[in-house]
Design a protein around this motif. Structure first.
Motif, PDB file in Angstrom:
ATOM      1  N   LEU A 138       0.799  -1.221   0.000  1.00 49.52           N
ATOM      2  CA  LEU A 138       0.000   0.000   0.000  1.00 49.52           C
ATOM      3  C   LEU A 138       0.835   1.276   0.000  1.00 49.52           C
ATOM      4  O   LEU A 138       0.304   2.359  -0.210  1.00 49.52           O
ATOM      5  CB  LEU A 138      -0.943  -0.001   1.211  1.00 49.52           C
ATOM      6  N   ASN A 139       2.129   1.137   0.248  1.00 50.68           N
ATOM      7  CA  ASN A 139       3.018   2.307   0.227  1.00 50.68           C
ATOM      8  C   ASN A 139       3.131   2.825  -1.203  1.00 50.68           C
ATOM      9  O   ASN A 139       3.505   2.091  -2.127  1.00 50.68           O
ATOM     10  CB  ASN A 139       4.398   1.918   0.761  1.00 50.68           C
ATOM     11  N   GLY A 140       2.797   4.089  -1.398  1.00 46.85           N
ATOM     12  CA  GLY A 140       2.723   4.648  -2.731  1.00 46.85           C
ATOM     13  C   GLY A 140       3.997   4.491  -3.548  1.00 46.85           C
ATOM     14  O   GLY A 140       3.946   4.183  -4.734  1.00 46.85           O
ATOM     15  N   LEU A 141       5.148   4.709  -2.921  1.00 49.04           N
ATOM     16  CA  LEU A 141       6.406   4.628  -3.642  1.00 49.04           C
ATOM     17  C   LEU A 141       6.769   3.199  -4.005  1.00 49.04           C
ATOM     18  O   LEU A 141       7.549   2.955  -4.934  1.00 49.04           O
ATOM     19  CB  LEU A 141       7.529   5.259  -2.811  1.00 49.04           C
ATOM     20  N   GLN A 142       6.223   2.227  -3.264  1.00 48.56           N
ATOM     21  CA  GLN A 142       6.529   0.827  -3.528  1.00 48.56           C
ATOM     22  C   GLN A 142       5.571   0.195  -4.520  1.00 48.56           C
ATOM     23  O   GLN A 142       5.850  -0.864  -5.080  1.00 48.56           O
ATOM     24  CB  GLN A 142       6.518   0.030  -2.217  1.00 48.56           C
ATOM     25  N   VAL A 143       4.407   0.827  -4.771  1.00 45.64           N
ATOM     26  CA  VAL A 143       3.413   0.219  -5.674  1.00 45.64           C
ATOM     27  C   VAL A 143       3.965  -0.066  -7.076  1.00 45.64           C
ATOM     28  O   VAL A 143       3.763  -1.194  -7.575  1.00 45.64           O
ATOM     29  CB  VAL A 143       2.133   1.070  -5.690  1.00 45.64           C
ATOM     30  N   PRO A 144       4.636   0.820  -7.836  1.00 46.91           N
ATOM     31  CA  PRO A 144       5.018   2.155  -7.426  1.00 46.91           C
ATOM     32  C   PRO A 144       4.154   3.246  -8.066  1.00 46.91           C
ATOM     33  O   PRO A 144       3.675   3.126  -9.183  1.00 46.91           O
ATOM     34  CB  PRO A 144       6.435   2.266  -7.976  1.00 46.91           C
ATOM     35  N   THR A 145       4.026   4.355  -7.293  1.00 44.26           N
ATOM     36  CA  THR A 145       3.547   5.624  -7.810  1.00 44.26           C
ATOM     37  C   THR A 145       4.573   6.674  -7.392  1.00 44.26           C
ATOM     38  O   THR A 145       5.525   6.370  -6.674  1.00 44.26           O
ATOM     39  CB  THR A 145       2.176   6.007  -7.228  1.00 44.26           C
ATOM     40  N   THR A 146       4.364   7.891  -7.813  1.00 48.94           N
ATOM     41  CA  THR A 146       5.239   8.977  -7.359  1.00 48.94           C
ATOM     42  C   THR A 146       4.688   9.642  -6.105  1.00 48.94           C
ATOM     43  O   THR A 146       5.256  10.629  -5.625  1.00 48.94           O
ATOM     44  CB  THR A 146       5.421  10.033  -8.459  1.00 48.94           C
ATOM     45  N   HIS A 176       0.289   7.432 -17.306  1.00 47.04           N
ATOM     46  CA  HIS A 176       0.350   8.718 -16.623  1.00 47.04           C
ATOM     47  C   HIS A 176       1.664   8.851 -15.841  1.00 47.04           C
ATOM     48  O   HIS A 176       2.161   7.864 -15.275  1.00 47.04           O
ATOM     49  CB  HIS A 176      -0.844   8.846 -15.665  1.00 47.04           C
ATOM     50  N   PRO A 177       2.244  10.048 -15.789  1.00 45.41           N
ATOM     51  CA  PRO A 177       3.517  10.243 -15.075  1.00 45.41           C
ATOM     52  C   PRO A 177       3.487   9.857 -13.596  1.00 45.41           C
ATOM     53  O   PRO A 177       4.553   9.623 -12.999  1.00 45.41           O
ATOM     54  CB  PRO A 177       3.776  11.746 -15.238  1.00 45.41           C
ATOM     55  N   LEU A 178       2.308   9.799 -12.983  1.00 43.88           N
ATOM     56  CA  LEU A 178       2.238   9.362 -11.587  1.00 43.88           C
ATOM     57  C   LEU A 178       2.652   7.905 -11.402  1.00 43.88           C
ATOM     58  O   LEU A 178       2.915   7.469 -10.285  1.00 43.88           O
ATOM     59  CB  LEU A 178       0.811   9.543 -11.044  1.00 43.88           C
ATOM     60  N   PHE A 179       2.735   7.149 -12.527  1.00 39.22           N
ATOM     61  CA  PHE A 179       3.004   5.713 -12.444  1.00 39.22           C
ATOM     62  C   PHE A 179       4.278   5.389 -13.224  1.00 39.22           C
ATOM     63  O   PHE A 179       4.237   5.160 -14.435  1.00 39.22           O
ATOM     64  CB  PHE A 179       1.811   4.926 -12.990  1.00 39.22           C
ATOM     65  N   PRO A 180       5.424   5.357 -12.555  1.00 38.56           N
ATOM     66  CA  PRO A 180       6.713   5.225 -13.243  1.00 38.56           C
ATOM     67  C   PRO A 180       6.904   3.902 -13.981  1.00 38.56           C
ATOM     68  O   PRO A 180       7.727   3.824 -14.891  1.00 38.56           O
ATOM     69  CB  PRO A 180       7.736   5.383 -12.108  1.00 38.56           C
ATOM     70  N   ARG A 181       6.163   2.843 -13.601  1.00 39.96           N
ATOM     71  CA  ARG A 181       6.266   1.570 -14.319  1.00 39.96           C
ATOM     72  C   ARG A 181       4.941   1.225 -14.985  1.00 39.96           C
ATOM     73  O   ARG A 181       4.614   0.071 -15.177  1.00 39.96           O
ATOM     74  CB  ARG A 181       6.703   0.468 -13.355  1.00 39.96           C
TER      75      ARG A 181
END
Length: 276
Positions: free
Chosen positions: A126-134, A186-191
């Motif tokens: 659930l950690n945003g950076l680990q999902v990952p999101t920005t 979308h740029p919020l989702f690096p992968r």
């Protein structure tokens, strides 16, 4: 190459068994074979491989040649394949995945064939950076995202692969093909991201439609169904056990409070076999 065409609620795969490792040209093969006009046609190419950690190992190539870390419908198909074809006689097996580690699988066998599969999909991330999101938040709930002037709100969940869950008034008739591909990149989702559009019908029932990263619109997504229930619990919309209704059928999802694991139960089917 021998193959078996299988599906989990219409999410279909070309299943290959007998290789010792993932072929070097697996990405190219996936693009060719999954093409619905010039190939066999499927959402993905799935290899059943030996594992040093589990009974079997699963590798999944999306129809665009990218590799998926995990797939709930594919793992049910693999589970049915290995039992029905005599690769195991156990009704409780383990399958190694790329993104979610080793997963425990329970098989319901009727008249010598697997009728349904219950998979321990592990703990949601659930950690945003680990999902990952920005987004640096834990968890990421009801976060605003804008695409082409339209604002959505998403909840981020990883089930070994990344998902954003968006609640809409009518998921069944939502314009998936317009908004899915735009949100995926979308740029919020690096992968990139798998996108679930969800309508909650009751405390134990939701409609869901999915745009899958690397595959586009599919009839079902097992990890997406898991992410949907996790998100719906976090948002206070459903209980921890709920049915997720997808275009290809229903999955029963339980987010167990005692061990924090998500359990998915559903069918898998063999369609036909062939040789290339």
């Amino acid at each position: 190459m021998n193959f078996t065409k299988m599906h989990g609620l219409g999410n279909d795969f070309i299943v290959v068994e007998g290789e010792s490792k993932l072929p070097a040209n697996a990405a190219e093969l996936a693009e060719q074979l999954c093409n619905r006009f010039f190939g066999i046609g499927a959402d993905g190419l799935v290899y059943i491989l030996p594992s040093e950690k589990a009974d079997f190992r699963m590798r999944i190539m999306n129809s665009d040649g990218s590799e998926a870390e995990q797939c709930g419908n594919a793992i049910r198909c693999v589970s049915k394949y290995v039992y029905d074809n005599g690769l195991t006689d156990k009704e409780n097996i383990t399958i190694e995945t790329l993104g979610a580690g080793v997963q425990q699988v329970q098989l319901k066998v009727v008249d010598g064939k697997v009728e349904s599969v219950r998979v321990d999909m592990g703990q949601p991330i659930l950690n945003g950076l680990q999902v990952p999101t920005t987004v640096d938040a834990n968890p990421v709930i009801n976060h605003s995202i804008e695409v082409d002037g339209r604002e959505f709100h998403f909840t981020a969940v990883s089930m070994g692969n990344p998902h954003c869950v968006i609640y809409v008034d009518d998921a069944v008739n939502f314009d998936l093909n317009t908004w899915g591909p735009k949100l995926e990149v979308h740029p919020l989702f690096p992968r990139k991201i798998n996108v679930e559009f969800v309508t909650v019908r009751s405390r134990d029932f939701t409609d869901m439609r999915v745009w899958e990263r690397g595959a586009g619109p599919t009839l079902a997504c097992g990890t997406g169904a898991c992410a949907t229930v996790v998100s719906s619990v976090l948002n206070g919309f459903t209980d921890r056990t709920a049915t997720v209704s997808l275009k290809g059928g229903d999955l029963l999802i339980e987010w167990n409070e005692a061990d924090n694991h998500v359990y998915m139960t559903g069918p898998a089917s063999e369609v036909y076999r062939g040789t290339l």
